[in-house]
Design a protein around this motif. Structure first.
Motif, PDB file in Angstrom:
ATOM      1  N   ASN A  44       0.815  -1.227   0.000  1.00  0.00           N
ATOM      2  CA  ASN A  44       0.000   0.000   0.000  1.00  0.00           C
ATOM      3  C   ASN A  44       0.845   1.272   0.000  1.00  0.00           C
ATOM      4  O   ASN A  44       0.653   2.167   0.816  1.00  0.00           O
ATOM      5  N   ASN A  45       1.784   1.336  -0.933  1.00  0.00           N
ATOM      6  CA  ASN A  45       2.610   2.512  -1.116  1.00  0.00           C
ATOM      7  C   ASN A  45       2.592   2.892  -2.591  1.00  0.00           C
ATOM      8  O   ASN A  45       1.751   2.404  -3.351  1.00  0.00           O
ATOM      9  N   LEU A  46       3.516   3.722  -2.997  1.00  0.00           N
ATOM     10  CA  LEU A  46       3.632   4.152  -4.392  1.00  0.00           C
ATOM     11  C   LEU A  46       5.001   3.772  -4.949  1.00  0.00           C
ATOM     12  O   LEU A  46       5.588   4.506  -5.743  1.00  0.00           O
ATOM     13  N   ASN A  70       1.304  -1.832  -4.924  1.00  0.00           N
ATOM     14  CA  ASN A  70       2.268  -0.839  -5.391  1.00  0.00           C
ATOM     15  C   ASN A  70       2.161  -0.845  -6.913  1.00  0.00           C
ATOM     16  O   ASN A  70       2.928  -1.508  -7.605  1.00  0.00           O
ATOM     17  N   ASP A  71       1.188  -0.114  -7.430  1.00  0.00           N
ATOM     18  CA  ASP A  71       0.830  -0.161  -8.849  1.00  0.00           C
ATOM     19  C   ASP A  71       1.997   0.096  -9.795  1.00  0.00           C
ATOM     20  O   ASP A  71       1.992  -0.362 -10.928  1.00  0.00           O
ATOM     21  N   ALA A  93       0.139  -8.964  -5.111  1.00  0.00           N
ATOM     22  CA  ALA A  93      -1.078  -8.570  -5.825  1.00  0.00           C
ATOM     23  C   ALA A  93      -1.101  -7.070  -6.106  1.00  0.00           C
ATOM     24  O   ALA A  93      -0.537  -6.268  -5.367  1.00  0.00           O
ATOM     25  N   ASN A  94      -1.767  -6.717  -7.188  1.00  0.00           N
ATOM     26  CA  ASN A  94      -1.989  -5.320  -7.570  1.00  0.00           C
ATOM     27  C   ASN A  94      -0.698  -4.542  -7.781  1.00  0.00           C
ATOM     28  O   ASN A  94      -0.561  -3.397  -7.349  1.00  0.00           O
TER      29      ASN A  94
END
Length: 104
Positions: A44-46, A70-71, A93-94
């Protein structure tokens, strides 16, 4: 902020949890200096760039890895992650990672 390269100086660190902190930039290869690391939680970061392959080859005590959500984390999933003898949980995931997961 970003994860500083000086993180690698914490040689005896066992648990690194930087989740949900709006961290951006690359995962520094100096993570590989954390030879006592059991848990690495960066979800859940960038985070962007690729996963530093060589860094994960030296983390033989790692049991838990979470890089999910972390897209901008891109590129191949390093096989060195799956070579760690104690690894039990891996969450990717993601992310925008490519490649295949081992069958075992």
């Amino acid at each position: 902020g970003s994860i500083p390269t000086t993180i690698g100086q914490l040689a005896f660190l066992e648990d690194l949890r930087l989740n949900d902190n709006i961290m951006f930039g690359a995962i520094p290869s100096e993570i590989g200096n954390l030879l006592s690391l059991d848990n690495l939680v960066l979800n859940n970061n960038l985070l962007s760039s690729t996963i530093p392959t060589q860094a994960f080859s030296s983390l033989s005590t790692m049991e838990f890895l979470d890089l999910s959500n972390n897209d901008f984390l891109v590129g191949p999933i390093p096989s060195t992650i799956f070579d760690q003898p104690l690894i039990r949980n891996i969450y990717l995931a993601n992310c925008s990672l490519t490649g295949t997961l081992p069958s075992n």
